[in-house]
Design a protein around this motif. Structure first.
Motif, PDB file in Angstrom:
ATOM      1  N   ILE A  19      29.745  26.640 -18.664  1.00  0.00           N
ATOM      2  CA  ILE A  19      29.311  27.209 -17.381  1.00  0.00           C
ATOM      3  C   ILE A  19      28.461  28.451 -17.611  1.00  0.00           C
ATOM      4  CG2 ILE A  19      30.112  28.249 -15.234  1.00  0.00           C
ATOM      5  CD1 ILE A  19      32.589  26.495 -15.408  1.00  0.00           C
ATOM      6  N   VAL A  20      28.913  29.315 -18.535  1.00  0.00           N
ATOM      7  CA  VAL A  20      28.147  30.522 -18.843  1.00  0.00           C
ATOM      8  C   VAL A  20      26.776  30.157 -19.386  1.00  0.00           C
ATOM      9  CG1 VAL A  20      28.063  32.584 -20.303  1.00  0.00           C
ATOM     10  CG2 VAL A  20      30.228  31.892 -19.257  1.00  0.00           C
ATOM     11  N   ASN A  21      26.729  29.162 -20.249  1.00  0.00           N
ATOM     12  CA  ASN A  21      25.460  28.733 -20.824  1.00  0.00           C
ATOM     13  C   ASN A  21      24.515  28.215 -19.743  1.00  0.00           C
ATOM     14  OD1 ASN A  21      23.719  28.349 -22.968  1.00  0.00           O
ATOM     15  ND2 ASN A  21      24.498  26.323 -23.469  1.00  0.00           N
ATOM     16  N   ALA A  22      25.062  27.522 -18.759  1.00  0.00           N
ATOM     17  CA  ALA A  22      24.232  27.016 -17.655  1.00  0.00           C
ATOM     18  C   ALA A  22      23.755  28.147 -16.746  1.00  0.00           C
ATOM     19  CB  ALA A  22      25.010  25.982 -16.851  1.00  0.00           C
ATOM     20  N   LEU A  23      24.598  29.168 -16.569  1.00  0.00           N
ATOM     21  CA  LEU A  23      24.232  30.285 -15.695  1.00  0.00           C
ATOM     22  C   LEU A  23      23.050  31.081 -16.234  1.00  0.00           C
ATOM     23  CD1 LEU A  23      27.735  31.674 -14.626  1.00  0.00           C
ATOM     24  CD2 LEU A  23      26.072  30.471 -13.198  1.00  0.00           C
ATOM     25  N   ILE A  24      22.850  31.038 -17.552  1.00  0.00           N
ATOM     26  CA  ILE A  24      21.735  31.773 -18.139  1.00  0.00           C
ATOM     27  C   ILE A  24      20.407  31.306 -17.553  1.00  0.00           C
ATOM     28  CG2 ILE A  24      20.505  32.281 -20.284  1.00  0.00           C
ATOM     29  CD1 ILE A  24      23.198  33.647 -20.048  1.00  0.00           C
ATOM     30  N   ASP A  25      20.307  30.012 -17.267  1.00  0.00           N
ATOM     31  CA  ASP A  25      19.060  29.454 -16.745  1.00  0.00           C
ATOM     32  C   ASP A  25      18.938  29.569 -15.236  1.00  0.00           C
ATOM     33  OD1 ASP A  25      18.202  28.657 -19.279  1.00  0.00           O
ATOM     34  OD2 ASP A  25      19.335  26.786 -19.163  1.00  0.00           O
ATOM     35  N   LEU A  26      19.947  30.123 -14.574  1.00  0.00           N
ATOM     36  CA  LEU A  26      19.914  30.220 -13.114  1.00  0.00           C
ATOM     37  C   LEU A  26      18.705  30.990 -12.590  1.00  0.00           C
ATOM     38  CD1 LEU A  26      21.367  29.535 -10.486  1.00  0.00           C
ATOM     39  CD2 LEU A  26      22.666  31.658 -10.725  1.00  0.00           C
ATOM     40  N   LEU A  50      16.474  29.785  -9.431  1.00  0.00           N
ATOM     41  CA  LEU A  50      16.723  30.500  -8.180  1.00  0.00           C
ATOM     42  C   LEU A  50      15.464  31.210  -7.702  1.00  0.00           C
ATOM     43  CD1 LEU A  50      19.135  31.268  -6.265  1.00  0.00           C
ATOM     44  CD2 LEU A  50      19.270  33.410  -7.561  1.00  0.00           C
ATOM     45  N   PRO A  57      16.919  35.322 -19.250  1.00  0.00           N
ATOM     46  CA  PRO A  57      16.836  34.044 -19.980  1.00  0.00           C
ATOM     47  C   PRO A  57      15.766  34.018 -21.064  1.00  0.00           C
ATOM     48  CG  PRO A  57      16.985  33.672 -17.611  1.00  0.00           C
ATOM     49  CD  PRO A  57      16.772  35.130 -17.805  1.00  0.00           C
TER      50      PRO A  57
END
Length: 277
Positions: A101-108, A112, A152
């Protein structure tokens, strides 16, 4: 027997897998998307001649906005170089619940809309802050907003290089008595330096041109929190397109020069690292 191309035509030879058609298509697309708009912007910036361009760029309000933009962007780049490298290290070397989840949040921030980030930050750090932290219309607020949208670049630049690092070299250094800091400074940092510099340069270039994430949290206060992108919009609103184009060209030059210098430095560092192996 085939004739060898003459020395005057050697520069016309095309090598590679895509061939002349692929190269021509790439150049045409690059020209349409990048070169032609930049050429049009540069042409418009000199609508009042060189003196008009210089007056627009050196106007006190323009210089103040450029100064605020550059200073804030440098701070953001330095902060993200440190924190982005640390986050990349944690994602590569450590295992913990929720890592995916943390790894995916980096690309948010890539997905966004930046105006949404500005609204969120305003709700969190604005006049009605639920945590009683008020950063609205302050440079720290701009730094937080820009750090969010540029993080990112550093993480994704450092992460793949860190994955490829040979851990046996670190283990050998540890067996010889080197502590963690010595191992990182003398073994890992030279390898990671090109990626860190590249990521920091991209973060800086993105920060100086950012608009959406700072439009609400920044406050647009001249000489204090007004970014160059906001100044450009202001010039357009008061019907001064030449001034807006001139400051835009100044931002482009700053971005290009900074990226070029950092790229050359990173390439030089990478060559030295390869030669030392």
């Amino acid at each position: 027997m085939k004739k060898k191309p003459g020395p005057g035509r050697s520069w016309l030879r095309v090598t590679g897998s895509v061939g002349p058609i692929g190269i021509a298509t790439s150049v045409l697309w690059l020209s349409i998307i990048v070169l032609l708009p930049l050429a049009a912007l540069t042409y418009n910036s000199f609508g009042d001649g060189w003196s008009g361009f210089w007056d627009a760029v050196t106007a006190p309000a323009a210089l103040d906005s450029l100064k605020v933009t550059i200073v804030v962007s440098v701070i953001v780049a330095v902060v993200n170089v440190i924190m982005g490298t640390l986050i990349a290290w944690v994602l590569v070397r450590d295992e913990f619940p929720g890592k995916g989840i943390v790894n995916a949040l980096i690309d948010l921030p890539f997905a966004l809309p930046t105006i949404v980030a500005s609204i969120v930050l305003l709700a969190l750090y604005g006049p009605r802050s639920p945590i009683n932290v008020h950063l609205n219309a302050t440079q720290p607020g701009i730094i937080v907003a820009l750090a969010f949208v540029t993080l990112p670049f550093v993480v994704r630049s450092v992460q793949p290089v860190l994955i490829e690092v040979d851990k046996e070299v670190e283990q050998a250094a540890a067996s010889l008595g080197a502590d963690n800091w010595t191992t990182f400074r003398q073994i890992l940092l030279p390898t990671l330096a090109p990626a860190i510099i590249s990521g920091g340069g991209l973060a800086f270039a993105r920060a100086i041109g950012e608009y959406g994430s700072v439009v609400l949290i920044g406050g647009n206060i001249p000489r204090e929190t007004q970014m160059a992108s906001q100044y450009i919009q202001q010039q357009i609103e008061i019907d001064r397109p030449v001034n807006a184009a001139a400051v835009s060209v100044a931002l482009l030059v700053i971005s290009f020069v900074s990226l070029l210098v950092l790229r050359l430095f990173a390439d030089r560092t990478a060559r030295k690292e390869q030669e030392s192996r």
